[in-house]
Design a protein around this motif. Structure first.
Motif, PDB file in Angstrom:
ATOM      1  N   SER A 547      56.721  -1.335  94.340  1.00 43.60           N
ATOM      2  CA  SER A 547      57.467  -1.685  95.569  1.00 43.60           C
ATOM      3  C   SER A 547      58.535  -2.989  95.236  1.00 43.60           C
ATOM      4  O   SER A 547      58.397  -3.378  94.255  1.00 43.60           O
ATOM      5  CB  SER A 547      56.623  -2.085  96.805  1.00 43.60           C
ATOM      6  OG  SER A 547      55.986  -3.297  96.524  1.00 43.60           O
ATOM      7  N   ARG A 560      60.008  -5.270 102.386  1.00 41.19           N
ATOM      8  CA  ARG A 560      59.638  -4.514 101.212  1.00 41.19           C
ATOM      9  C   ARG A 560      59.481  -3.190 101.391  1.00 41.19           C
ATOM     10  O   ARG A 560      59.660  -2.500 102.333  1.00 41.19           O
ATOM     11  CB  ARG A 560      58.078  -5.000 101.180  1.00 41.19           C
ATOM     12  CG  ARG A 560      57.396  -4.882  99.919  1.00 41.19           C
ATOM     13  CD  ARG A 560      55.945  -5.137 100.273  1.00 41.19           C
ATOM     14  NE  ARG A 560      55.223  -4.902  98.915  1.00 41.19           N
ATOM     15  CZ  ARG A 560      53.972  -5.302  98.618  1.00 41.19           C
ATOM     16  NH1 ARG A 560      53.450  -6.157  99.548  1.00 41.19           N
ATOM     17  NH2 ARG A 560      53.368  -4.973  97.429  1.00 41.19           N
ATOM     18  N   TYR A 561      60.004  -2.479 100.241  1.00 46.20           N
ATOM     19  CA  TYR A 561      60.367  -1.057 100.220  1.00 46.20           C
ATOM     20  C   TYR A 561      59.675  -0.493  98.883  1.00 46.20           C
ATOM     21  O   TYR A 561      59.735  -1.166  97.799  1.00 46.20           O
ATOM     22  CB  TYR A 561      61.874  -0.863  99.817  1.00 46.20           C
ATOM     23  CG  TYR A 561      62.113   0.799  99.487  1.00 46.20           C
ATOM     24  CD1 TYR A 561      62.376   0.987  98.210  1.00 46.20           C
ATOM     25  CD2 TYR A 561      62.065   1.699 100.543  1.00 46.20           C
ATOM     26  CE1 TYR A 561      62.998   2.201  98.087  1.00 46.20           C
ATOM     27  CE2 TYR A 561      62.525   2.758 100.079  1.00 46.20           C
ATOM     28  CZ  TYR A 561      62.724   3.199  99.198  1.00 46.20           C
ATOM     29  OH  TYR A 561      63.018   4.581  98.810  1.00 46.20           O
ATOM     30  N   TRP A 562      58.720   0.555  99.237  1.00 46.31           N
ATOM     31  CA  TRP A 562      57.877   1.119  98.245  1.00 46.31           C
ATOM     32  C   TRP A 562      58.837   2.267  97.683  1.00 46.31           C
ATOM     33  O   TRP A 562      59.363   3.342  98.203  1.00 46.31           O
ATOM     34  CB  TRP A 562      56.781   1.795  99.070  1.00 46.31           C
ATOM     35  CG  TRP A 562      55.667   0.654  98.856  1.00 46.31           C
ATOM     36  CD1 TRP A 562      54.618   0.698  97.747  1.00 46.31           C
ATOM     37  CD2 TRP A 562      55.460  -0.245  99.994  1.00 46.31           C
ATOM     38  NE1 TRP A 562      53.978  -0.479  98.660  1.00 46.31           N
ATOM     39  CE2 TRP A 562      54.080  -0.948  99.777  1.00 46.31           C
ATOM     40  CE3 TRP A 562      55.977  -0.637 101.074  1.00 46.31           C
ATOM     41  CZ2 TRP A 562      53.831  -1.856 100.438  1.00 46.31           C
ATOM     42  CZ3 TRP A 562      55.589  -1.611 101.764  1.00 46.31           C
ATOM     43  CH2 TRP A 562      54.390  -2.287 101.440  1.00 46.31           C
ATOM     44  N   LYS A 568      55.514   5.539  99.047  1.00 45.87           N
ATOM     45  CA  LYS A 568      56.594   5.711  98.473  1.00 45.87           C
ATOM     46  C   LYS A 568      57.869   6.182  99.648  1.00 45.87           C
ATOM     47  O   LYS A 568      57.426   6.981 100.495  1.00 45.87           O
ATOM     48  CB  LYS A 568      56.874   6.882  97.555  1.00 45.87           C
ATOM     49  CG  LYS A 568      58.281   7.369  97.083  1.00 45.87           C
ATOM     50  CD  LYS A 568      58.163   8.222  96.056  1.00 45.87           C
ATOM     51  CE  LYS A 568      59.624   8.554  95.647  1.00 45.87           C
ATOM     52  NZ  LYS A 568      59.938   9.418  94.479  1.00 45.87           N
ATOM     53  N   ARG A 571      59.172   1.466 104.397  1.00 39.47           N
ATOM     54  CA  ARG A 571      59.761   0.082 104.224  1.00 39.47           C
ATOM     55  C   ARG A 571      59.195  -0.838 105.549  1.00 39.47           C
ATOM     56  O   ARG A 571      58.953  -0.299 106.690  1.00 39.47           O
ATOM     57  CB  ARG A 571      61.028   0.223 104.599  1.00 39.47           C
ATOM     58  CG  ARG A 571      62.156  -0.935 104.918  1.00 39.47           C
ATOM     59  CD  ARG A 571      63.574  -0.673 104.401  1.00 39.47           C
ATOM     60  NE  ARG A 571      64.184   0.349 105.515  1.00 39.47           N
ATOM     61  CZ  ARG A 571      65.247  -0.278 106.202  1.00 39.47           C
ATOM     62  NH1 ARG A 571      65.983  -1.246 105.860  1.00 39.47           N
ATOM     63  NH2 ARG A 571      65.890   0.659 107.020  1.00 39.47           N
TER      64      ARG A 571
END
Lengths: 703, 338
Positions: A547, A560-562, A568, A571
């Motif tokens: 992330s 936070r973005y995976w 996956k 966010r």
């Protein structure tokens, strides 16, 4: 949130009004208005003359368009070069005479007659070109004189040969084919015109002669200074106009088989009307083949329709004259005011509500003077060091607004050199596994600098989204980047609606104009990963390798973005309701993150962000330098933990060295500070930091 | 007894006579089938006139005549006015070919421009009458002047005045109109057929005025300066030759130069003959041409034969107007025709 706020939020979510500004900013907008006028005229004709649009009518129209359109193209080329050619009608008549003398009187083969006609056109055009291009005579008066001269030559020759011309018909099937033949239902003359129009369009828009022509027409002095042979360009413009008119004349002769005393009389007026109506600017430098064709169609449909409605001939002339006046007026006003209208209409604010800051006695963001002991590096040497980074040898690198990357040598950072020249304004910096320095260059794209200082471009475009009016395949403002373990580069593009020069205007909009983009060096492809982010700025990889954190500046939050793993594509908000505008995020020792706040929230601006109508009125009524702006002059540095808790806040209380900070880099127990509107880098000792920690080791393992 | 029988017989005779007269009341006549057909067959047909331009005596006169018959017989009559532009005229005819009216009346600016189009129109089933100015294509009908005949008559009048020993000199000027028009090419042929037989006559100037009286005036003024002893002049149309005549008058040579012109015969032209500006006016008589046009229109519209099958022509008789025979029969005004 009150009801009115909820309504405002909904309204601006769906009707933000940005389309008007975006459409106005497109390069084809000059042509859109004539096309709209054409549509209106077609509709009007369909209503007034029912049954007008038959196959036969379209075939007729396309044949007329072939000849008229060629002359319109000729005049377009000349007008784009900054001149005008009033002698097209007389040149046309002379070329018709030449064709008929060749075919009817002398009985020559078609090829020879064609050469005669083209030669006549070339001579007439080149004479104009020599007088206007090389002798610098005024185009209007010169072509008016050549109009009279060519007409006089025609009037002298024509009566002597009149009986011979009309008494003979040439025995040539190719001649009849040119005049009346069709190929797959399209008239041959129209196909010839289409081919020529395509070639000229290619030349004008994509090849050097076309660019030179536009340059000479748009800004003659600048073109001269840039080294373009202005005289030759102008002469060639008139010569090619003459040749095009000759082709039109040849087709006309094939169709009619004869000529009269009034051939070509008044043609210059109707062709000029067509060209101006179509959107070619009389001032020069602006125009295209499409404009000429649209204008020609407008004039032809209007005149045909008026004849069809049995209006007296004099009324037709009157109508055409009135339309010409209106078109010229509109052209003058539009060119003058387009820029003004665009700047008023382009800013399209939307609703952005930030959570209210709590009133607390023990505000953790309270002012201190932790940065009071900062040591400046490169004071006066660098301007606009937005980001700073250090390599394995402790040398310091930063980008400047002059488009260079400057290296300061360890251990005292007193000596510096220009490490690389790229251009634009290098913003975010990061080292990859192999020691190459990757940078986001504002205004250009993502670039890589090898340890020896040679520059290579990584990417400057991404995939074009189908629903965006603005061409978002170009990168306008790549801001910060970070590199995943497998080498994938994730970078932010702060906004697609504004350029590097006026990035702060994006704050007024408060819309998600930015995006997160990923470049995969293994496949070489760049794709947009996340859209609709509110000025995404700093990016940093989380230590799970799956992330990343990114800051949304005007939204005052970090998310936070995976991009890998089981989560996956998801966010979530990491830190929200920050007291200021976050810029770059970087890793720190002991699993922490350093966030730079480049400015602070104010109640006024926060309130303004909930009133989009107010901001729009402001943008339209007040000059740009008086607009309300966010505070980007006073900021601080914030340290947060891996779970998003606030750990530490560092201020420069007096604001002499670092009032606004855009980036911070921890390296071996020191914190290095950058500022996009500063002229120095700062270095301050961190008492509680790990004295051996470097970002290189944290990312890639060994030193 | 005898008187009683006599009175009875008389009464019976009277009764019979009265009875007979009452029985045959009025004779109501017979319906004429040809008249009924004539007045109904042409309803809802479409006739379109493509002149050189509206706004001058010839075309206005013909149009007025044609409108009257259209109103009388119930067909529609439209005018597509190209305003002197050959290009607009070809566009008009091209668009008519796709609209397919029943009949077109065409006035040709020159002998070649419409030639192919008229062929196409005939092939498309449209009947075509050409009026006064022909083209190279022969169509269903032609009504108008014989330009060759006009040329011959004009030249004969000039020869009469300007042959060797007859006039102040043998110099003659010719001013033409549009070199490719029927009025020019065929008239010049007629003129030169006569002049070639009289080699003494010299043509000192032959220029085209494009129907423009101002141009005609300046041309004649120049000719008179170069050849002060000019004997005669031939102009091809009265409307442009007002210019020629005024140049001659300005030079004071109205008695010397014999000016021959031709035209539709309207009142203005006749006035110019009466006051000596024109010496001979060959009139092709617009009202007469209008009647002939109407007759041809009616005939063609009623006929079942397809367009172009039977081609006829009628060159109408000319009237030579001099000072002596300017009268109401030879001269007309537009109001007379409306």
């Amino acid at each position: 949130m009150t009801n009115s706020d909820a309504l405002t939020r909904l309204r601006y979510r769906f009707f933000s009004g940005r389309l008007v500004g975006e459409i106005l900013s497109k390069s084809w907008i000059d042509s859109a208005i004539p096309v709209a006028a054409l549509a209106v005229v077609l509709l009007a004709m369909a209503v007034l003359v029912p049954g007008i649009f038959t196959v036969a009518y379209v075939a007729d129209l396309s044949r007329q368009l072939a000849e008229f359109g060629l002359v319109a193209l000729a005049l377009t080329i000349v007008v784009m070069s900054g001149g005008i050619d009033l002698s097209v009608g007389s040149t046309f008549a002379l070329c018709v005479l030449a064709s008929l003398i060749g075919m009817n009187v002398l009985g020559l083969p078609l090829g020879v007659s064609l050469v005669m006609a083209l030669g006549t056109g070339a001579i007439c055009g080149t004479l104009n070109g020599l007088l206007i291009g090389y002798l610098r005579l005024r185009a209007f008066i010169t072509t008016l004189v050549t109009l009279v001269i060519y007409r006089a030559v025609y009037d002298i020759i024509f009566p002597r040969l009149a009986s011979a011309i009309v008494g003979n018909t040439p025995e040539s099937t190719l001649w009849d084919y040119l005049g009346f033949g069709t190929l797959y239902g399209f008239p041959v003359s129209f196909l010839i015109f289409a081919a020529i129009a395509l070639i000229i369009h290619m030349t004008l828009s994509r090849l050097r002669p076309g660019w030179r022509l536009r340059a000479v027409g748009g800004a003659r002095k600048s073109a001269y200074n840039a080294g373009i042979d202005v005289k030759r360009t102008v002469c060639l413009a008139y010569a090619s106009s003459g040749v095009l008119v000759a082709i039109a004349a040849f087709l006309f002769s094939a169709r009619l088989g004869s000529t009269g005393a009034d051939t070509g009389i008044g043609m210059e007026i109707s062709v000029l009307t067509a060209v101006v109506l179509g959107g070619v600017s009389l001032g020069g430098g602006r125009g295209s083949v499409g404009n000429a064709i649209v204008g020609a169609l407008l004039v032809l449909i209007l005149t045909n329709g008026l004849i069809r409605m049995s209006t007296p001939g004099s009324v037709n002339q009157l109508v055409l004259g009135l339309i010409l006046i209106l078109a010229v007026l509109f052209d003058a006003k539009w060119v003058k005011n387009r820029g003004k209208i665009l700047s008023k209409v382009y800013v399209s604010p939307t609703y952005l509500a930030l959570p209210a800051r709590p009133e607390r006695q023990d505000d953790p963001y309270a002012l201190n003077d932790r940065l009071g002991v900062v040591e400046p590096i490169g004071l006066g040497v660098v301007e606009g060091p937005e980001d700073v980074v250090l390599d394995a040898d402790d040398n310091l690198y930063t980008g400047t607004r002059h488009g260079t990357i400057v290296r300061f040598f360890a251990p005292d950072y007193g000596r510096s050199e220009i490490f690389a020249r790229i251009g634009g304004h290098p913003l975010g910096l990061a080292f990859d596994r192999h020691g190459n320095l990757l940078t986001c260059v504002g205004g250009m794209g993502v670039y890589r600098v090898s340890p020896s200082g040679s520059v290579a471009r990584i990417t400057d475009e991404t995939n074009r989204s189908l629903v965006s009016v603005i061409d978002d395949s170009r990168l306008r403002l790549p801001d910060d980047l970070d590199i995943a373990a497998d080498g994938r580069i994730f970078f932010s593009e702060a906004t697609i609606r504004y350029e590097m020069a006026d990035w702060v205007t994006d704050a007024l909009e408060g819309r998600g104009n930015g995006r997160l983009i990923c470049h995969d060096p293994n496949t070489g492809r760049t794709t947009t990963v996340l859209r609709g982010l509110v000025f995404p700025n700093g990016i940093t990889m989380c230590r799970d390798g799956q992330s990343l954190l990114f800051a949304e500046t005007w939204a005052c939050r970090i998310s936070r973005y995976w991009f890998d793993g089981p989560k996956k594509g998801t966010r979530e908000v990491f830190v929200s309701n920050l007291p200021g505008y976050p810029d770059n995020i970087n890793r720190g020792s002991k699993g922490t993150f350093w966030v730079a706040l480049l400015g602070l929230r104010t109640s006024t601006f926060d309130l303004a962000m909930r009133k989009p109508a107010f901001r729009r009125r402001m943008a339209r009524r007040i000059a740009a330098d008086e607009w309300l702006f966010p505070n980007v002059n006073r900021g601080c540095i914030v340290q947060i933990s891996e779970t998003g808790e606030l750990l530490d806040v560092l201020w420069d209380r007096d604001g002499k060295n670092h009032p606004s900070i855009t980036s911070s880099c921890e390296h071996k127990g020191y914190l290095y500070l950058g500022g996009v509107s500063n002229n120095r880098i700062g270095r301050v000792k961190l008492p509680n930091a790990d004295p051996d920690w470097t970002a290189q080791r944290d990312y890639w393992g060994q030193a | 007894m005898k008187i009683k029988i006599l009175v009875q017989a008389l009464a019976a005779a009277v009764a019979i006579a009265v009875g007979l007269s009452v029985a045959h009341a009025q004779d109501k006549g017979l319906e004429n089938p040809r008249s009924t057909t004539f007045h109904t067959a042409l309803k809802d047909k479409k006739v379109v006139f493509v002149p050189l331009s509206m706004g001058f005596d010839l075309t206005e006169g013909w149009a007025a005549q044609m409108k009257k018959q259209a109103a009388r017989l119930g067909y529609s009559f439209e005018i597509r006015d190209p305003a002197w532009s050959t290009d607009a005229g070809t566009k008009a005819i091209q668009s008519l070919i796709s609209e397919k009216p029943d009949l077109m009346v065409v006035h040709n600016p020159d002998i070649q421009s419409y030639a192919r189009l008229l062929k196409q129109a005939q092939a498309a089933g449209i009947k075509v009458i050409q009026i006064n100015l022909e083209s190279n294509t022969t169509t269903d009908s032609y009504v108008g002047a014989d330009w060759t005949e006009i040329g011959e008559k004009a030249a004969e009048a000039i020869v009469d005045k300007c042959d060797a020993g007859k006039g102040i000199s043998t110099k003659v000027a010719i001013d033409t109109g549009v070199p490719t028009a029927a009025s020019d090419v065929f008239q010049l042929d007629g003129i030169y057929k006569v002049l070639d037989a009289h080699p003494a006559i010299q043509v000192v100037s032959q220029q085209a005025t494009e129907y423009n009286p101002e141009k005609a005036r300046s041309i004649m003024a120049t000719v008179l300066q170069q050849h002060g002893d000019l004997c005669g002049a031939i102009g091809i149309w009265d409307n442009q030759d007002t210019g020629t005549a005024s140049a001659i008058k300005e030079a004071g040579k109205s008695d010397q130069v014999f000016l021959v012109t031709s035209g539709g015969g309207n009142q203005v032209g006749c006035e110019n003959v009466k006051n000596g500006l024109f010496n001979l006016y060959i009139s092709y008589n617009v009202p007469l041409q209008g009647d002939l046009l109407n007759q041809e229109i009616a005939r063609l519209l009623m006929s079942d034969s397809p367009a172009g099958e039977v081609k006829t022509m009628y060159f109408n008789p000319l009237t030579l107007i001099t000072k002596d025979n300017v009268n109401q029969r030879n001269c007309w005004t537009l109001d007379d025709l409306k």
